[in-house]
Structure formats: structure tokens, C-alpha cells
Design an enzyme around this catalytic site. Sequence first.
Site, PDB file in Angstrom:
ATOM      1  N   LYS A  43       0.890  -1.191  -0.146  1.00 46.84           N
ATOM      2  CA  LYS A  43      -0.063   0.044  -0.019  1.00 46.84           C
ATOM      3  C   LYS A  43       0.845   1.144  -0.190  1.00 46.84           C
ATOM      4  CE  LYS A  43      -0.265  -0.437   5.005  1.00 46.84           C
ATOM      5  NZ  LYS A  43      -1.291  -0.960   6.168  1.00 46.84           N
ATOM      6  N   TYR A 264      16.783  29.118  11.198  1.00 50.35           N
ATOM      7  CA  TYR A 264      15.641  29.753  11.479  1.00 50.35           C
ATOM      8  C   TYR A 264      15.342  29.620  13.082  1.00 50.35           C
ATOM      9  CZ  TYR A 264      13.725  29.926   6.933  1.00 50.35           C
ATOM     10  OH  TYR A 264      13.658  30.230   5.400  1.00 50.35           O
TER      11      TYR A 264
HETATM   12  C1  PLP Z   1      -0.676  -1.893   6.866  1.00 50.85           C
HETATM   13  C2  PLP Z   1      -1.255  -3.387   7.200  1.00 50.85           C
HETATM   14  C3  PLP Z   1      -0.555  -4.403   7.126  1.00 50.85           C
HETATM   15  C4  PLP Z   1       0.958  -4.388   7.169  1.00 50.85           C
HETATM   16  O1  PLP Z   1       1.431  -3.998   8.355  1.00 50.85           O
HETATM   17  P1  PLP Z   1       3.180  -3.734   8.719  1.00 50.85           P
HETATM   18  O2  PLP Z   1       2.944  -3.527  10.055  1.00 50.85           O
HETATM   19  O3  PLP Z   1       3.646  -2.656   7.890  1.00 50.85           O
HETATM   20  O4  PLP Z   1       3.728  -5.102   8.487  1.00 50.85           O
HETATM   21  C5  PLP Z   1      -0.968  -5.622   7.288  1.00 50.85           C
HETATM   22  N1  PLP Z   1      -2.532  -5.707   7.651  1.00 50.85           N
HETATM   23  C6  PLP Z   1      -3.189  -4.425   7.837  1.00 50.85           C
HETATM   24  C7  PLP Z   1      -4.421  -4.608   7.935  1.00 50.85           C
HETATM   25  C8  PLP Z   1      -2.729  -3.337   7.627  1.00 50.85           C
HETATM   26  O5  PLP Z   1      -3.308  -2.062   7.542  1.00 50.85           O
END
Ligand code: PLP
Length: 370
Positions: A43, A264
Amino acid sequence: MHRIGEEATLAGAVLTVDLSAIAANYRFLAARAGTAACAAVVKADAYGLGADRVAPALRAAGCRQFFVAQVNEGVALRAILGPGPGIAVLNGATPGSEAACHAHGLVPVLNDRGQAEAWRALARRLGEALPGILQADTGMARFGFAPTDLTALLDDPGGLAGIAPALLMSHLACADEPENPANARQRAVFDGLRARLPGVRASLSASSGIFLGPEFQADLVRPGAALYGIAPQAGRTNPMRPAVRLQARVMQVRTVPAGTPVGYGHTELTTRDSRLATVAIGYADGFPRSTAGGEAWLGESRMPMVGRVSMDSIVLDATDLPPDALRPGTPVDLIGPNRSVDAVAAAAGTIGYEVLTGLGHRFHRIYSGV
Ligand SMILES: *Cc1c(COP(=O)(O)O)cnc(C)c1O
């Protein structure tokens, strides 16, 4: 030291993604998962690293099941991978996107009655059963059927009509804390629901959960972060191979007297006569402005950051390096062999996930290990 190629000289910073490290991490996690199959979560454009390069590398490493968060990510991933690999949409289909979801061969996670009804309605229209993933909320209050609602759906004789359950899944809230009793509580609820769906594969664990032991691995594990080198368990040795290197170029080197305010807000003063190097990376590149006590490296030499992260630049204290070590154009490591993504995140009060996904698109990108 990794050399930046000619084609990268126009960019202020270079992000190198090591595809062979990601493939090795996949194989390591798949082995760790024992008899459970190992999917890959890609994702958010493979956590910012580029799904168009990362997903094919994972497939070549043996991955057959991918997860994205949104339908549009799934559509893009299908175009990258072609037919064959399974692609599941974690958030489920946005209302109205069910037909597109099906047309691209995506399997939605069904998180509640509404998503299940919409998927069933499409199945009725098409006159065929459609695969769907049932997600239970076992203790995170984010996505999924409340266990009683899922049980009610299963008790309803027509509840799953038109849906072929492809997977029962849930997600752990505290898996990076092995001692947290919430893990066992969630697993107990999950196992109770598994018993209601014999013959349906089950998936509970993401990266961290894999390391909680075989009883958390069920039939399929869903790592994301660990594939990309993020430590799956806080406070323990990271068994994953680092997959990214972030190098920024030195743009200017100057010497200043002790007591010179830097950056800054003049938040820091030099404590000695200093040689300062300004490098071309800032918060507009996704490097966190909240960084405190940050550092960069030239080979084995450490350079503390001085003052605030600007939009396009960071100032480093190079006083302890040989005078001619840095010149305009020299690349220094912001993330590299001596500075992990997790360390960068810790200095900014966040987690590696946010740093990786936040790294912007201003960098020149190099993929190595193809
Ligand atoms: C993002 C996500 C994962 C992967 O999680 P990681 O901690 O990056 O391994 C797996 N399952 C769900 C439902 C997620 O939202």
C-alpha cells in the site's frame, strides 16, 4: 561508498532502493512464517518506495498475494503485475467502486454489513459468487466486523449468499510489544471466529505479529514494513536488511566562530569555531522538521545536525572531519549504513513507517540489486 551516477547530478538528494534487500527480507519472513503463506503489503506505493519496482521484485522472490489499502492502488498494481497474483484491498471498496474492483480482479476486505451487502449485490447482478475477505475487529476498533456482528452474519442462512469467503482476517493493535497482553486477547477472539469458518484460510499478523510465534501466524501473514527494513519489534535487534539509502549533496561549506546562531529561529549556537556544511534536503523532501539531535554520515564520520531543518536544506557540523572531506556535490548519508530509518524516525518523535511513506518525490531514485 556508494557512488552517485552522472544522471543524478541534477538532483539535490538521491534515494537508493535495494530491491535485493527487499527480496531477501521477503524470503526471510516467509521462512519465519513456517507453514503459513507470506503475502506482501504494498500500500501507499510500497511504503513510498515505488510499487512499480518493488512489487515485481517481490513476485520474483515468490510472493503470490499482495495487499493494498485502496481500490485505486489495486488498479495500478494490477496493471503492474498483470493477471495472476492475488490483490486484496484492505480498506474495502469505496461505495460505488465494487464493479471496478471486480473488473480489475481485486478482492475487497469486507469490514461491515454495508460492504458485504454491496459486494453481494454485485454478485447477484453478475450471477456468480464473488470472493471476499471477512475482517473481524478483534480489539482495535478500526476496521472490521465486531465479533458478534460477524457471528450474526454467519448464523444468518443467507448471510454469505453470493460471497465466497477467501480469507478470515484481523489485525493486531500492539504486535510490536511482545509482552502486551492485548496480543493474546485478540488471538483468542480470532481463534474463536476461525472455528466458525472451518476450511477458510485465516490471517492475523503483519510484520510484528510474525515474531510473536507460530500461534499468531495462522495460514497467511501480511508483512509490509519489515520488507522495507523497518524493525518489527521495538527495542530488539533488527533482523531485517536495510532497503533504503538516502544521500543529500553538500551545497556549501563555511567556517564560523564559536557562538554563531544557526538556522531559523536561532535555536542553536555553535559551541566552538566550526565548519558547517549545508546539504540539499529538507522537510519539503519529507525529512521531518521535528528532528532533534539528528545526524548525517560521511562514510564512518558522524556530523551532527545544527539548528532547524529548513524546507530545502539542513546544516551539519563537519568540524571533526578533515578540512577537505566535504566539497560542494559530496553526497552524505541521511539514511545509510550508520543511520537507520528507525533512528531517523526516533529523532523526529515518529516511527519508521511515517518517515518512509513521507519521503517525497523530489529525489533522484536509483533501484539497485535488480
Ligand atoms: C498496513 C497493514 C499491514 C502491514 O503492516 P506492517 O506493520 O507494515 O507489516 C497488514 N495488515 C493490515 C490490515 C494493514 O493495515
